[in-house]
Write a protein that holds these residues in place. Sequence first.
Motif, short mmCIF file in Angstrom:
data_model
loop_
_atom_site.label_atom_id
_atom_site.label_comp_id
_atom_site.label_asym_id
_atom_site.label_seq_id
_atom_site.Cartn_x
_atom_site.Cartn_y
_atom_site.Cartn_z
N HIS A 1 4.53 86.55 -38.59
CA HIS A 1 3.21 86.32 -38.02
C HIS A 1 3.29 85.79 -36.58
O HIS A 1 2.40 85.06 -36.14
CB HIS A 1 2.40 85.37 -38.91
N THR A 2 4.33 86.18 -35.87
CA THR A 2 4.48 85.77 -34.48
C THR A 2 5.15 86.89 -33.68
O THR A 2 6.15 87.45 -34.13
CB THR A 2 5.33 84.50 -34.35
N VAL A 3 4.61 87.19 -32.51
CA VAL A 3 5.24 88.15 -31.61
C VAL A 3 5.32 87.54 -30.21
O VAL A 3 4.48 86.71 -29.84
CB VAL A 3 4.49 89.49 -31.54
N ARG A 4 6.30 87.95 -29.47
CA ARG A 4 6.45 87.50 -28.09
C ARG A 4 6.39 88.72 -27.17
O ARG A 4 7.13 89.69 -27.36
CB ARG A 4 7.75 86.76 -27.89
N VAL A 5 5.51 88.66 -26.20
CA VAL A 5 5.39 89.72 -25.19
C VAL A 5 6.17 89.27 -23.96
O VAL A 5 5.90 88.21 -23.39
CB VAL A 5 3.92 89.98 -24.82
N GLU A 6 7.13 90.08 -23.56
CA GLU A 6 7.99 89.74 -22.42
C GLU A 6 7.68 90.67 -21.25
O GLU A 6 7.55 91.88 -21.42
CB GLU A 6 9.46 89.88 -22.82
N PHE A 7 7.56 90.08 -20.07
CA PHE A 7 7.24 90.83 -18.86
C PHE A 7 8.47 90.93 -17.97
O PHE A 7 9.33 90.05 -17.96
CB PHE A 7 6.10 90.15 -18.11
N GLN A 8 8.53 92.00 -17.18
CA GLN A 8 9.66 92.21 -16.30
C GLN A 8 9.65 91.26 -15.11
O GLN A 8 10.68 91.05 -14.47
CB GLN A 8 9.67 93.66 -15.81
N LYS A 9 8.50 90.71 -14.82
CA LYS A 9 8.34 89.81 -13.68
C LYS A 9 7.22 88.83 -14.00
O LYS A 9 6.51 89.00 -15.00
CB LYS A 9 7.99 90.62 -12.42
#
Length: 598
Positions: free
Chosen positions: A184-192
């Motif tokens: 029940h947890t997600v992490r959104v990772e950005f390139q910058k």
Amino acid sequence: MTEDELRSLIGRVKRGTLSRRGFVKRVAAVGLTAPMATQLLAVTGAAPAAAQSMPAYRPTRRGGGGPLKILYWQAATLLNPHFANGSTNQEAARIFYEPLAGWAADGTLVPILAAEIPSREAGTLAADGKSVTWKLKQGVTWHDGTPFTADDVVFNWEYARNPANATVTSGSYKDINVVKVDAHTVRVEFQKPTPFWADAFVATRGMLIPKHLFQNFAGANSRDAPTNLRPVGTGPYRFVSFAPGDLLRGELNPNYHRENRPYFDTIEIKGGGDAVSAARAVLQTADFDFAWNLQVEEEVLARLEASGRGKVNVVDSGNIEFIQLNVTDPNTEVDGERSSIRTTHPAFSDPAVRQAMNFLCDKNSLQQFIYGRAGKATPNFLNNPPRYRSEAMRSEFSIQKANEVLDAAGWVRGRDGIRAKGNVRLRFVYQTSVNAPRQRTQALIKQAAQRAGIDLELKSVVATVFFSSDVANPDTYPKFYADMQMYTTTMTEADPQTFMNQYVSWEVSQKSNNWQGRNVLRFRNEEYDRVFREADGEMDPVKRTAQLIRLNDIVCGSHHIIPLLSRPNVSGQINAMRTNLSGWDNYHWMIADWYKEA
């Protein structure tokens, strides 16, 4: 207020020497709204990211409210939100599908399938702007009883970013990475560093579809999924039946994850007709409870409202009614594709012709005599929130100046009065959807253009076709097989970043992506692409605001688009109806809160 003064005030809030309320009052004097002031404090770490309170809801039990009858004069044609490139398809999908969060009327984020809104205080919003962690609401099930989990969220990222699927949501997902932390947890990772982190999984482009029903439909067979037309979501209503272009029916979801919601036992969305008949069916006869997008002349709208059976809702938004002047040639075919980016428009490639067309649009008359409260004349594509509104753009209606510009550029009148240069004549097909204000607008502009030696052939396409996602139909607006076209584009978040990506080169609508790219104009400009990328990674809110304003000035200054009217969301409802509407999200963003008073 200068940049240094604004930073000084933010610093005082951080140190505790100036209250948030005091900050809002100070910046209100220079045109910054309270919601946007709050967001400015949030992105600089001086305040929580968003208010999380829900509006008051009076019903004390689920159901019992009978039928909810909604009228859409532009009918939906499909129900997969990742393929929904028209507002009606997005609205219809929102009945069944939900995002992690939505945008309230005050520009703040509200959790829907998320347990909470990410924030620095909770440690779920990274200080460097390179990741955001979403905690999901537990106990949520899809309409078929399957649990909603992080696997569904990750799947939607994979589905939307897959180029073979040609989704209209791809721009929100293709440059991010999504990691399942736990069930029940997600992490959104950005390139910058990414200031606008509330894009993927939020609002219109954030509606989530179930992995277990779509995972076997990708690429060549993505359009064959039965659930494209028979949705299974997490929303307050379950699917009953759908006749594309006509009628959509749903029923109360007895397992909906919010207490005592929804109030209505069934929902019906009827499509077709026209905006005037839709307004009449709610405001005058009360045959329906709610009517969407009342694009009706002010005189007619006021007369219907005077019957006393319903009221008109006007909700501020970033929507814009505008004209596009085709960058490409709609009459030349390249490898089976018209309006190909490998062509240029024979007349609109001349800046003088585009400038003349701008002089020929009487925006003030459109506001005064046609739209009234439903449209405000503007020279800008980006109008709201107010802090992003450019002061550099100007509007002027002048047939004389249009003639002068064309004379100077060598466009000479022929015996029939139509101007030409070489083998190119200023005769254009000008298309829009069937709608009375739009046809009156076409007629007004045609009359002015004739006095400048420009002949306009007016074309009106039925709305269900013009805004359709049918890739085989030549008359849809993403195909843009005309010289000019006019419609309203909607801004479905309180941040302009995604709204302005419809002019970046990598979003061009073309055959290779089934005409699903958001850049319908086929506009390509190196400076625009560069500034967009800079704004996309700029963590300084003051600099970023200036960059977003610059994007507006580049595209408006090119005269390839002609902004006409800044359009609030205008709808109608019977007097007993109580709705929760937002100008920064779909009309149905919080339809679970709708009810009737006795």
